[in-house]
Design a protein around this motif. Structure first.
Motif, short mmCIF file in Angstrom:
data_model
loop_
_atom_site.label_atom_id
_atom_site.label_comp_id
_atom_site.label_asym_id
_atom_site.label_seq_id
_atom_site.Cartn_x
_atom_site.Cartn_y
_atom_site.Cartn_z
N ASP A 56 -6.55 -10.85 -8.75
CA ASP A 56 -7.46 -9.88 -7.52
C ASP A 56 -8.84 -9.56 -8.26
O ASP A 56 -9.92 -9.76 -8.40
CB ASP A 56 -7.08 -8.96 -6.99
CG ASP A 56 -5.90 -9.56 -5.50
OD1 ASP A 56 -5.94 -10.56 -5.87
OD2 ASP A 56 -5.68 -8.88 -4.71
N ALA A 57 -8.42 -9.25 -9.50
CA ALA A 57 -9.38 -8.39 -10.35
C ALA A 57 -10.24 -9.04 -11.57
O ALA A 57 -11.61 -9.29 -11.29
CB ALA A 57 -8.37 -7.08 -11.44
N VAL A 58 -10.00 -10.64 -11.76
CA VAL A 58 -9.64 -11.67 -12.22
C VAL A 58 -10.56 -12.14 -11.33
O VAL A 58 -11.86 -12.75 -11.31
CB VAL A 58 -8.96 -13.15 -13.10
CG1 VAL A 58 -9.75 -13.67 -13.22
CG2 VAL A 58 -8.58 -11.96 -13.88
N LYS A 65 -13.69 0.03 -15.93
CA LYS A 65 -13.54 0.96 -15.37
C LYS A 65 -13.60 0.91 -13.42
O LYS A 65 -13.35 2.24 -12.48
CB LYS A 65 -15.48 1.00 -15.41
CG LYS A 65 -16.29 2.32 -14.52
CD LYS A 65 -17.59 2.42 -14.05
CE LYS A 65 -17.97 3.38 -13.95
NZ LYS A 65 -19.13 3.74 -13.75
N ASP A 66 -13.79 -0.10 -12.91
CA ASP A 66 -13.64 -0.28 -11.16
C ASP A 66 -12.51 -0.04 -11.17
O ASP A 66 -11.30 0.34 -10.09
CB ASP A 66 -14.07 -1.17 -10.78
CG ASP A 66 -15.32 -1.18 -10.74
OD1 ASP A 66 -16.55 -0.40 -11.01
OD2 ASP A 66 -15.81 -3.34 -11.36
N ILE A 67 -11.68 -0.72 -11.65
CA ILE A 67 -9.98 -0.44 -11.58
C ILE A 67 -8.95 0.71 -11.93
O ILE A 67 -8.66 1.03 -11.09
CB ILE A 67 -9.49 -1.80 -12.36
CG1 ILE A 67 -9.93 -3.91 -12.25
CG2 ILE A 67 -7.59 -1.85 -12.52
CD1 ILE A 67 -9.19 -4.48 -13.46
N VAL A 68 -9.21 1.09 -13.08
CA VAL A 68 -9.75 2.99 -12.84
C VAL A 68 -9.95 3.64 -11.64
O VAL A 68 -8.96 4.57 -11.67
CB VAL A 68 -9.49 3.22 -14.69
CG1 VAL A 68 -9.74 4.51 -15.07
CG2 VAL A 68 -9.40 2.22 -15.90
N LEU A 69 -10.76 3.18 -11.42
CA LEU A 69 -11.23 4.86 -10.67
C LEU A 69 -10.76 3.97 -9.33
O LEU A 69 -10.23 5.08 -8.51
CB LEU A 69 -12.69 4.10 -10.13
CG LEU A 69 -13.35 4.99 -11.68
CD1 LEU A 69 -14.93 4.98 -11.40
CD2 LEU A 69 -13.21 6.31 -11.72
N LYS A 70 -10.20 3.26 -8.98
CA LYS A 70 -10.25 2.61 -7.65
C LYS A 70 -8.40 3.09 -8.15
O LYS A 70 -7.58 3.47 -7.09
CB LYS A 70 -9.32 0.89 -7.55
CG LYS A 70 -10.92 0.27 -6.94
CD LYS A 70 -10.39 -1.06 -6.41
CE LYS A 70 -11.73 -1.66 -5.86
NZ LYS A 70 -11.52 -3.28 -5.80
#
Length: 392
Positions: A56-58, A65-70
């Motif tokens: 999903d991230a790819v 940054k977005d992944i860590v914040l989520k």
């Protein structure tokens, strides 16, 4: 939840710890190694979750940054839910603890209150027992003095005139209905019954009229006693009174007079055995005034209901009226005596009655010869009145 992190504080802590973990391979500090995951092995399901997140991230071209914040936001939500759950469990445990404390406090208070009540009752019983013992001692002294006076006339018993003896009244037999038991089924079922404590002022017609209220009377035998009449009747009882008689009830009430009745088959010994459980006490001034202002029926009915007696009899032969209680058995008599001792009033304590019960009138301590002679006469009259009614 005052101790819970705010979101910004939590996110700062999360990013800081994540940075430390990610740089664990480049630093060898003891603190970093302790915080690194001890078990790097993931289950198949967890690996599938990570693969799905990576895809999903790819696909969305998300940055690190977005992944860590989520991850930080999701972790914070999980943290908040866990804090709520723990808070709820803590609240329940606190309520349960308070409830148990309340139950324990209540039990302790009840035990203390019960102990106080027992102590008070023991004090009352002790005080009443002392009064009873004192009264018994005084009665014993009076009895000893009276017996000394009685011994003197006993010496001249043979020469004593019998003119002063009360003559027994003759039996008056009254046939009421002709008996034809061959054709009359009701006459066959009639009972021979003794009736005690019938008022002396009832005439023969009154006796017949009142007994006909409870059944069909075939024959009457009437003998007058000192203050009462004894009647032997052949009577076919009405349905209700037949059931009462067969159930073994101690007495009946006719025209507001409580009357003992016995199956004539019992004989004198049987009647005496049934009446052997008796108690006696003086009526208080308040009770005597209540009878004088009202009537004996209401007082007797109320006392019989509250004292668990099978029959109550009022004796008006001395300055202090007496009340005699009849009981069905020893157990009921014992319970009534114990209950009277817990009332805290020595004047209302039942005493077990026997043939030697002393009825005194006036001050027992006066030792003049004239008063002793008066007591002797009264004792004789009392013994005659309270002696078990003789057979007809």
């Amino acid at each position: 939840m005052e101790s819970a992190y705010k979101f910004t504080e939590y996110r700062y802590r999360f990013l800081k710890e994540t940075k430390n973990i990610s740089s664990a391979n480049s630093r060898t500090s003891t603190k970093s190694h302790e915080k690194a995951p001890r078990d790097g092995g993931l289950s198949k399901t967890e690996q599938n979750f990570l693969e799905s997140i990576r895809n999903d991230a790819v696909r969305r071209k998300e940055t690190i940054k977005d992944i860590v914040l989520k991850c930080s936001a999701v972790s914070f939500d999980v943290y908040i839910d866990e804090i709520k759950r723990l808070s709820w469990e803590n609240s329940k445990l606190r309520e349960e603890l308070q409830r148990k404390d309340h139950v324990m406090d209540r039990k302790v208070n009840e035990e203390k209150q019960q102990a106080r009540i027992i102590s008070q009752k023991n004090e009352q019983i002790k005080k009443i027992s002392q009064e009873v013992e004192k009264t018994r001692s005084e009665l014993k002294k009076v009895k000893t003095g009276v017996n000394k006076e009685i011994d003197q006339p006993k010496k001249s018993k043979k020469g004593r005139s019998t003119s002063n003896r009360r003559k027994r009244e003759e039996i008056l037999e009254i046939p009421v209905l002709p008996e034809n038991t061959r054709n009359d089924q009701q006459a066959k079922e009639a009972h021979d019954i003794f009736f005690y404590d019938i008022p002396k002022y009832w005439s023969e017609d009154d006796v017949r009229t009142n007994l006909m209220k409870i059944g069909t009377v075939y024959r009457l035998q009437i003998r007058g006693q000192y203050k009462y009449k004894t009647v032997k009747a052949k009577i076919a009882l009405n349905e209700n009174f037949e059931k009462t008689f067969l159930d073994g009830h101690f007495s009946i009430c006719i025209s507001k007079n409580f009357i003992r009745w016995y199956d004539a088959k019992l004989g004198l010994k049987g009647r005496q055995e049934r009446d052997q459980w008796q108690t006696v006490r003086d009526l208080t001034n308040e009770e005597m005034e209540s009878i004088k202002k009202g009537n004996t029926y209401d007082f007797t009915k109320k006392l019989q209901q509250t004292s668990k007696t099978a029959f109550i009899k009022i004796i008006k032969i001395t300055k202090n009226w007496k009340v005699i209680g009849y009981f069905k058995n020893l157990k009921e008599m014992g319970e009534a005596v114990e209950d009277s001792c817990t009332q805290g009033d020595i004047n209302r304590v039942w005493l077990v009655r026997n043939k030697k019960t002393i009825y005194k009138d006036g001050d027992a301590k006066i030792e003049t010869k004239k008063l002793h002679e008066k007591k002797i006469v009264q004792e004789k009259e009392t013994a005659t009145d309270n002696r078990t009614n003789p057979p007809l």
